[in-house]
Design an enzyme around this catalytic site. Structure first.
Site, PDB file in Angstrom:
ATOM      1  N   ASN A 192      40.227  38.115  40.451  1.00  0.00           N
ATOM      2  CA  ASN A 192      40.066  38.071  41.998  1.00  0.00           C
ATOM      3  C   ASN A 192      40.278  39.540  42.338  1.00  0.00           C
ATOM      4  O   ASN A 192      41.505  40.053  42.443  1.00  0.00           O
ATOM      5  CB  ASN A 192      41.002  37.105  42.405  1.00  0.00           C
ATOM      6  CG  ASN A 192      40.719  36.975  44.047  1.00  0.00           C
ATOM      7  OD1 ASN A 192      40.101  37.834  44.760  1.00  0.00           O
ATOM      8  ND2 ASN A 192      41.438  36.222  44.644  1.00  0.00           N
ATOM      9  N   ARG A 199      51.154  36.300  53.064  1.00  0.00           N
ATOM     10  CA  ARG A 199      50.125  36.776  53.692  1.00  0.00           C
ATOM     11  C   ARG A 199      49.102  35.727  54.200  1.00  0.00           C
ATOM     12  O   ARG A 199      48.350  34.785  53.565  1.00  0.00           O
ATOM     13  CB  ARG A 199      49.368  37.645  52.825  1.00  0.00           C
ATOM     14  CG  ARG A 199      48.108  38.273  52.946  1.00  0.00           C
ATOM     15  CD  ARG A 199      47.230  38.551  51.914  1.00  0.00           C
ATOM     16  NE  ARG A 199      46.138  39.446  52.061  1.00  0.00           N
ATOM     17  CZ  ARG A 199      45.107  39.487  51.441  1.00  0.00           C
ATOM     18  NH1 ARG A 199      44.946  38.932  50.272  1.00  0.00           N
ATOM     19  NH2 ARG A 199      43.866  40.045  51.659  1.00  0.00           N
ATOM     20  N   ALA A 239      39.794  42.972  47.968  1.00  0.00           N
ATOM     21  CA  ALA A 239      38.929  43.671  48.735  1.00  0.00           C
ATOM     22  C   ALA A 239      38.265  44.653  48.185  1.00  0.00           C
ATOM     23  O   ALA A 239      37.233  45.151  48.445  1.00  0.00           O
ATOM     24  CB  ALA A 239      39.866  44.536  49.872  1.00  0.00           C
ATOM     25  N   ARG A 294      33.136  34.100  56.124  1.00  0.00           N
ATOM     26  CA  ARG A 294      33.856  35.075  56.880  1.00  0.00           C
ATOM     27  C   ARG A 294      33.093  36.534  57.263  1.00  0.00           C
ATOM     28  O   ARG A 294      31.975  36.441  57.352  1.00  0.00           O
ATOM     29  CB  ARG A 294      35.024  35.638  56.093  1.00  0.00           C
ATOM     30  CG  ARG A 294      36.073  34.419  55.590  1.00  0.00           C
ATOM     31  CD  ARG A 294      37.144  34.756  54.787  1.00  0.00           C
ATOM     32  NE  ARG A 294      38.153  35.475  55.312  1.00  0.00           N
ATOM     33  CZ  ARG A 294      38.977  36.182  54.487  1.00  0.00           C
ATOM     34  NH1 ARG A 294      39.218  36.153  53.491  1.00  0.00           N
ATOM     35  NH2 ARG A 294      40.040  37.088  55.465  1.00  0.00           N
ATOM     36  N   PRO A 332      44.250  44.281  45.044  1.00  0.00           N
ATOM     37  CA  PRO A 332      45.055  44.415  46.218  1.00  0.00           C
ATOM     38  C   PRO A 332      45.520  43.397  47.189  1.00  0.00           C
ATOM     39  O   PRO A 332      44.685  42.368  47.418  1.00  0.00           O
ATOM     40  CB  PRO A 332      44.372  45.717  46.913  1.00  0.00           C
ATOM     41  CG  PRO A 332      43.464  45.909  46.089  1.00  0.00           C
ATOM     42  CD  PRO A 332      43.038  44.921  45.026  1.00  0.00           C
ATOM     43  N   ASN A 333      46.892  43.260  47.445  1.00  0.00           N
ATOM     44  CA  ASN A 333      47.234  42.399  48.384  1.00  0.00           C
ATOM     45  C   ASN A 333      47.660  40.837  47.922  1.00  0.00           C
ATOM     46  O   ASN A 333      48.302  40.042  48.599  1.00  0.00           O
ATOM     47  CB  ASN A 333      46.519  42.082  49.693  1.00  0.00           C
ATOM     48  CG  ASN A 333      46.421  43.684  50.421  1.00  0.00           C
ATOM     49  OD1 ASN A 333      47.418  44.442  50.539  1.00  0.00           O
ATOM     50  ND2 ASN A 333      45.135  44.306  50.562  1.00  0.00           N
ATOM     51  N   HIS A 346      37.444  33.728  44.344  1.00  0.00           N
ATOM     52  CA  HIS A 346      37.999  34.013  45.834  1.00  0.00           C
ATOM     53  C   HIS A 346      38.555  32.822  46.297  1.00  0.00           C
ATOM     54  O   HIS A 346      37.911  31.668  46.426  1.00  0.00           O
ATOM     55  CB  HIS A 346      36.954  34.554  46.495  1.00  0.00           C
ATOM     56  CG  HIS A 346      36.264  35.974  46.018  1.00  0.00           C
ATOM     57  ND1 HIS A 346      37.002  37.101  46.310  1.00  0.00           N
ATOM     58  CD2 HIS A 346      34.809  35.964  45.631  1.00  0.00           C
ATOM     59  CE1 HIS A 346      36.111  37.815  45.487  1.00  0.00           C
ATOM     60  NE2 HIS A 346      34.972  37.297  45.147  1.00  0.00           N
ATOM     61  N   TYR A 351      45.056  31.805  53.143  1.00  0.00           N
ATOM     62  CA  TYR A 351      45.151  31.736  51.440  1.00  0.00           C
ATOM     63  C   TYR A 351      46.107  30.757  50.902  1.00  0.00           C
ATOM     64  O   TYR A 351      46.331  30.702  49.946  1.00  0.00           O
ATOM     65  CB  TYR A 351      45.772  33.197  51.103  1.00  0.00           C
ATOM     66  CG  TYR A 351      44.525  34.309  51.536  1.00  0.00           C
ATOM     67  CD1 TYR A 351      43.435  34.286  50.825  1.00  0.00           C
ATOM     68  CD2 TYR A 351      44.817  35.068  52.226  1.00  0.00           C
ATOM     69  CE1 TYR A 351      42.568  35.377  51.172  1.00  0.00           C
ATOM     70  CE2 TYR A 351      43.900  36.249  52.585  1.00  0.00           C
ATOM     71  CZ  TYR A 351      42.649  36.300  52.015  1.00  0.00           C
ATOM     72  OH  TYR A 351      41.830  37.361  52.207  1.00  0.00           O
ATOM     73  N   GLU A 383      34.360  35.147  38.503  1.00  0.00           N
ATOM     74  CA  GLU A 383      34.700  35.664  39.622  1.00  0.00           C
ATOM     75  C   GLU A 383      35.507  34.534  40.726  1.00  0.00           C
ATOM     76  O   GLU A 383      34.810  33.424  40.837  1.00  0.00           O
ATOM     77  CB  GLU A 383      33.920  36.595  40.530  1.00  0.00           C
ATOM     78  CG  GLU A 383      34.056  37.174  41.786  1.00  0.00           C
ATOM     79  CD  GLU A 383      32.971  37.751  42.427  1.00  0.00           C
ATOM     80  OE1 GLU A 383      31.874  37.809  41.730  1.00  0.00           O
ATOM     81  OE2 GLU A 383      33.075  38.188  43.629  1.00  0.00           O
TER      82      GLU A 383
HETATM   83  C1  DQA Z   1      39.725  37.167  48.562  1.00  0.00           C
HETATM   84  C2  DQA Z   1      38.618  37.887  49.484  1.00  0.00           C
HETATM   85  C3  DQA Z   1      38.646  39.165  49.986  1.00  0.00           C
HETATM   86  O1  DQA Z   1      37.496  39.385  50.875  1.00  0.00           O
HETATM   87  C4  DQA Z   1      39.831  39.651  50.448  1.00  0.00           C
HETATM   88  O2  DQA Z   1      39.786  41.025  50.553  1.00  0.00           O
HETATM   89  C5  DQA Z   1      41.086  39.281  49.475  1.00  0.00           C
HETATM   90  C6  DQA Z   1      41.230  38.024  49.042  1.00  0.00           C
HETATM   91  C7  DQA Z   1      39.978  36.089  48.287  1.00  0.00           C
HETATM   92  O3  DQA Z   1      40.804  35.525  47.382  1.00  0.00           O
HETATM   93  O4  DQA Z   1      39.598  35.256  49.118  1.00  0.00           O
HETATM   94  O5  DQA Z   1      41.821  39.916  49.420  1.00  0.00           O
HETATM   95  O6  DQA Z   1      39.299  38.226  47.328  1.00  0.00           O
END
Ligand code: DQA
Length: 146
Positions: free
Chosen positions: A75, A19, A78, A108, A11-12, A101, A24, A99
């Site tokens: 990735n 964003r 959330a 954080r 998501p997102n 991020h 990011y 994985e």
């Molecule tokens: C994320 C870190 C997550 O906590 C966050 O919800 C994201 C992006 C990252 O790539 O740093 O959407 O996965």
């Protein structure tokens, strides 16, 4: 024939580049798909990058990967911190799982410190910006070497 690797995004991440760029960065997910494709060629694999805001879609893609992909880079956004369903799907996948991020989740909020996916991942990149995806592709090439 080069081995296929899925790069799954939760998501997102469709908003990457727009964003919270202070966290990011300004590269978009299309940029990530392009540079991962280039890096993948150098290590004899090919990448297929996808994104969904829906947990079930990501579970379905992981199931599909059982027959269609040699490895998964993920990735989960959330969903990293909430999804037992994604962990269970990854546990039903036999190949390597990495994985990624973009941000350093450990620097954080405390709710970002726990990852269900890390219980399955063979390696984790956090805080390397979008370059973390390229580094994961390089590592995947190594893990899938004959
Ligand atoms: C994320 C870190 C997550 O906590 C966050 O919800 C994201 C992006 C990252 O790539 O740093 O959407 O996965």
């Amino acid at each position: 024939m080069s081995k296929r690797v899925y790069i799954l995004n939760g998501p997102n991440l469709n908003l990457l580049g727009r964003r919270q760029p202070e966290i990011y960065g300004y590269d978009t997910l299309d940029d990530v798909a392009n540079f991962c494709g280039e890096v993948a060629k150098t290590v004899g694999i090919e990448t297929d990058l996808r994104q969904s805001n829906w947990e079930g879609q990501i579970v379905d893609w992981i199931h599909e990967a059982r027959d269609a992909a040699a490895g998964i880079i993920i990735n989960p956004g959330a969903l990293t911190h909430t999804s037992v369903a994604i962990l269970d799907a990854l546990n039903a996948f036999d190949g390597p799982v990495l994985e990624v991020h973009i941000s350093n989740v450990h620097k954080r909020e405390s709710f970002r410190h726990h990852s269900y996916v890390s219980l399955r991942a063979d390696g984790v990149m956090a805080g390397f910006g979008v370059q973390g995806y390229s580094l994961a592709v390089l590592r995947m090439g190594e893990l899938l070497k004959d």
